[in-house]
Design a protein around this motif. Structure first.
Motif, mmCIF file in Angstrom:
data_model
loop_
_atom_site.group_PDB
_atom_site.id
_atom_site.type_symbol
_atom_site.label_atom_id
_atom_site.label_comp_id
_atom_site.label_asym_id
_atom_site.label_seq_id
_atom_site.Cartn_x
_atom_site.Cartn_y
_atom_site.Cartn_z
ATOM 1 N N UNK A 65 -18.276 -26.599 -17.906
ATOM 2 C CA UNK A 65 -18.830 -27.808 -17.300
ATOM 3 C C UNK A 65 -18.406 -27.986 -15.852
ATOM 4 N N UNK A 66 -17.520 -27.127 -15.382
ATOM 5 C CA UNK A 66 -17.164 -27.151 -13.943
ATOM 6 C C UNK A 66 -16.914 -25.728 -13.443
ATOM 7 N N UNK A 67 -16.985 -25.581 -12.144
ATOM 8 C CA UNK A 67 -16.748 -24.250 -11.547
ATOM 9 C C UNK A 67 -15.314 -23.807 -11.830
ATOM 10 N N UNK A 68 -14.416 -24.762 -11.717
ATOM 11 C CA UNK A 68 -12.996 -24.464 -11.928
ATOM 12 C C UNK A 68 -12.744 -23.993 -13.365
ATOM 13 N N UNK A 69 -13.385 -24.656 -14.304
ATOM 14 C CA UNK A 69 -13.194 -24.282 -15.711
ATOM 15 C C UNK A 69 -13.731 -22.878 -15.974
ATOM 16 N N UNK A 70 -14.886 -22.566 -15.371
ATOM 17 C CA UNK A 70 -15.466 -21.224 -15.525
ATOM 18 C C UNK A 70 -14.517 -20.160 -14.967
ATOM 19 N N UNK A 71 -14.035 -20.456 -13.794
ATOM 20 C CA UNK A 71 -13.138 -19.493 -13.134
ATOM 21 C C UNK A 71 -11.867 -19.264 -13.967
ATOM 22 N N UNK A 72 -11.309 -20.366 -14.488
ATOM 23 C CA UNK A 72 -10.096 -20.247 -15.303
ATOM 24 C C UNK A 72 -10.359 -19.441 -16.579
ATOM 25 N N UNK A 73 -11.566 -19.621 -17.127
ATOM 26 C CA UNK A 73 -11.953 -18.845 -18.319
ATOM 27 C C UNK A 73 -11.898 -17.342 -18.055
ATOM 28 N N UNK A 74 -12.507 -16.960 -16.927
ATOM 29 C CA UNK A 74 -12.540 -15.525 -16.554
ATOM 30 C C UNK A 74 -11.114 -15.030 -16.310
ATOM 31 N N UNK A 75 -10.344 -15.845 -15.629
ATOM 32 C CA UNK A 75 -8.964 -15.499 -15.296
ATOM 33 C C UNK A 75 -8.145 -15.233 -16.564
ATOM 34 N N UNK A 76 -8.411 -16.085 -17.587
ATOM 35 C CA UNK A 76 -7.663 -15.927 -18.832
ATOM 36 C C UNK A 76 -8.134 -14.722 -19.637
ATOM 37 N N UNK A 77 -9.423 -14.382 -19.466
ATOM 38 C CA UNK A 77 -9.977 -13.280 -20.260
ATOM 39 C C UNK A 77 -9.492 -11.918 -19.760
ATOM 40 N N UNK A 78 -9.346 -11.785 -18.454
ATOM 41 C CA UNK A 78 -8.963 -10.478 -17.896
ATOM 42 C C UNK A 78 -7.459 -10.399 -17.593
ATOM 43 N N UNK A 79 -6.946 -9.158 -17.730
ATOM 44 C CA UNK A 79 -5.523 -8.946 -17.417
ATOM 45 C C UNK A 79 -5.330 -8.742 -15.912
ATOM 46 N N UNK A 80 -6.431 -8.434 -15.250
ATOM 47 C CA UNK A 80 -6.342 -8.140 -13.813
ATOM 48 C C UNK A 80 -6.224 -9.423 -12.998
ATOM 49 N N UNK A 81 -5.689 -9.244 -11.784
ATOM 50 C CA UNK A 81 -5.621 -10.387 -10.885
ATOM 51 C C UNK A 81 -6.916 -10.432 -10.072
#
Lengths: 467, 131
Positions: free
Chosen positions: B71-87
């Motif tokens: 529901x927000x750009x920040x939430x989407x970004x955090x989702x991706x961040x949590x899914x991948x091990x990479x920085x």
């Protein structure tokens, strides 16, 4: 004879000491020498033959009748000391004499420079013989102002050490200070001039303040600059002191070329200094923490090179540094014929195989190689060691703190450089304190009409003028 | 005293200066382009990672896409961040494709400064793949 029995007891089972009793005009004379240190033929020709034709009255004044300029009267307690120095000792009923008959077979003569190569300069180098080394300097400076202050160091080795300086140029306190420090050395023996460095270089800094050189021309130049040169018997390297940071960037060749060319090569050396210390640390910092410092195409290329490398970048860098040091060490210790094989095996085969196997990235090989080769530009082994130590320190700081750590390490290194003093003079002279005339022979070299010396070293600053 | 002062200064400076985290290049996802679409009060973010591959012919590029809804750009970004091990490394983004008319909010929330911004009403994922 009681004295002979005592001497034989002192030398123990050694068979190289020769004791001979000769009778001259009804009077017994004992001669003692060491057959490996002396020249037996000369002893036969100049002493024994002469002794046998002497009359009893002449034995009392051997100093006058024997055809040797090095003959002197000695004390009984010093007999074995003189024998061990290559003297023949003649013991008469009245006096004891010692005459020098050193074997020339123990010297290798004047050799060719091995470690401080010069393209256009002289090729002769110091050897292990004190007198030869002194001669090589005296041949260059034919002046009675070249003073040689001899001392003996080492309870067992009794090594001859000569403090050389130009009396009319040098700051008179400098030879005194050096002699005082050398007099304080109480050790059973010194085998090489390096032994003296520990007592002369009392600071805890990694950067060298004493230059070791095998070049007589460099030593003569240093003497004319108002520096002190220390010769040590049995050492092919002399010590030149005080030596400043900038001196390690200079070579003899610099003075045999035009100023412009010399300036160019000195600037290259300064770059090499920074490359040697900072490159691996900066590489680690920008590829693990501070990516913003690298342009994107380069960052992508670096990433491509590391795709299959399983180790962290700092482990990879340390591995390469250790490998390079092993190669360098083995190349130094083995003979020149095997040395090239070691270089080929290490440099080409191992390097290529390591990249193919994915143990190291090609860019890391380039970084470590350029850094290590940059460190080899300096002929001073000690400066090379200092660069290596700071390189590893900065590497750790770069890994832990990124670019900030590299900057911090750099500041620490410069702090150590700034705070270092050599016999009371700043190590960074002529930059700190600023010495205008010397700047023209520092990183840059200007061909000048008037040649001057460093005023921080001597008050006699004018060397001369080119007409 | 001098040494203590220097140590204190170093410790203080370490507290003030933000030292970036240690990430090996292998674990760094260099994001080349971003796509942001907004439909039915729902945001979808696409990240295009550039993966350089070294082979006999030199360096070739492969791409990996990350997708997340929220529901927000920040939430989407955090989702991706949590899914991948990479920085995720977004500082060198070349292109932003979005169907939003105003992209300022995206730039601000993701803290990015792309070289080019494309506004498109087409399928963002397809546009991203094309570029």
């Amino acid at each position: 004879m009681k004295l002979i029995r005592k001497l034989k007891k002192e030398i123990g089972p050694s068979k190289d000491y020769i004791f001979k009793e000769v009778e001259v005009d009804g009077c017994k004379i004992d001669i003692i020498f060491n057959e490996v240190l002396t020249n037996s033929e000369d002893i036969n020709d100049f002493i024994l033959r002469k002794l046998l034709i002497l009359k009893k009255c002449e034995i009392k004044k051997l100093l006058d009748v024997l055809p040797n300029t090095n003959i002197k009267e000695i004390e009984e307690a010093a007999i074995l000391d003189f024998v061990n120095k290559g003297y023949l000792v003649v013991i008469t009923k009245w006096r004891i004499y010692a005459s020098e008959f050193k074997s020339s077979g123990l010297d290798r003569g004047v050799g060719i420079v091995q470690s401080e190569l010069s393209i256009t300069g002289p090729k002769d180098s110091f050897s292990e013989n004190f007198n030869t080394n002194l001669g090589l300097i005296r041949r260059r400076i034919k002046s009675s102002e070249l003073f040689v202050d001899d001392i003996e160091i080492g309870r067992s080795t009794k090594t001859k050490v000569g403090i050389l300086y130009m009396n009319h140029i040098v700051n008179p306190d400098l030879p005194k200070k050096i002699k005082n420090r050398l007099d304080q050395i109480d050790i059973d023996g010194i085998i090489d001039s390096s032994y003296l460095k520990h007592s002369l270089d009392s600071n805890n800094n990694l950067f060298p303040t004493i230059m070791m050189s095998e070049r007589p021309d460099k030593s003569a130049m240093a003497l004319l600059e108002g520096k002190v040169v220390i010769l040590v018997d049995m050492s092919p390297y002399v010590l030149i002191l005080p030596s400043f940071f900038i001196d390690f960037f200079h070579t003899s060749d610099d003075y045999y070329q035009k100023g412009l060319n010399t300036s160019f090569i000195r600037i290259i050396r300064l770059f090499a200094f920074f490359i040697a210390v900072f490159t691996p640390a900066i590489y680690i910092a920008v590829t693990t923490r501070n990516y913003d410092f690298v342009p994107l195409p380069l960052l992508i290329m670096l990433k491509a090179g590391r795709t299959f490398v399983p180790f962290p970048a700092y482990v990879e860098a340390l591995f390469m540094i250790v490998c390079f040091e092993i190669l360098k060490e083995s190349d130094l210790r083995v003979s020149s014929t095997s040395g090239s094989a070691v270089s080929i095996l290490g440099g080409l085969i191992l390097g290529d195989a390591a990249v193919s196997a994915g143990i190291v990235s090609p860019i890391m090989i380039i970084v470590i190689a350029i850094s290590s080769i940059a460190g080899l530009i300096f002929s001073s082994f000690e400066l090379g060691n200092a660069l290596r130590s700071y390189k590893i320190l900065l590497l750790f700081l770069g890994t832990l703190l990124g670019i900030y750590g590299v900057v911090l390490g750099g500041i620490y290194m410069f702090y150590k450089l700034f705070s270092l003093k050599v016999f009371g003079v700043s190590y960074l002279s002529p930059f700190i304190p600023f010495e205008k005339s010397e700047i023209l022979d520092s990183i840059i070299k200007k061909d000048r009409n008037i040649q001057t010396r460093n005023s921080l070293l001597t008050k006699n600053i004018v060397r001369g003028k080119y007409k | 005293m001098k040494k203590v002062l220097i140590t204190v200064l170093i410790i203080l400076s370490l507290l003030i200066i933000k030292i970036p985290p240690y990430v090996e290049l292998n674990n760094l996802a260099i994001i080349d382009s971003i796509g942001v679409s907004y439909n039915d009060r729902n945001y979808t973010i696409y990240l295009k990672e550039i993966i350089p591959v070294k082979d006999e012919n030199g360096i070739t590029y492969e791409y990996e896409f990350y997708k997340s809804n929220g529901d927000s750009i920040d939430a989407c970004y955090k989702n991706i961040k949590n899914k991948t091990k990479k920085k995720l490394y977004l500082k060198r983004i070349k292109l932003l494709i979005t169907n939003l008319k105003n992209s300022d909010n995206i730039l601000e929330e993701l803290d990015i400064n792309p070289e080019e911004i494309l506004h498109s009403s087409e399928n963002i994922y397809k546009e991203l793949k094309k570029n």
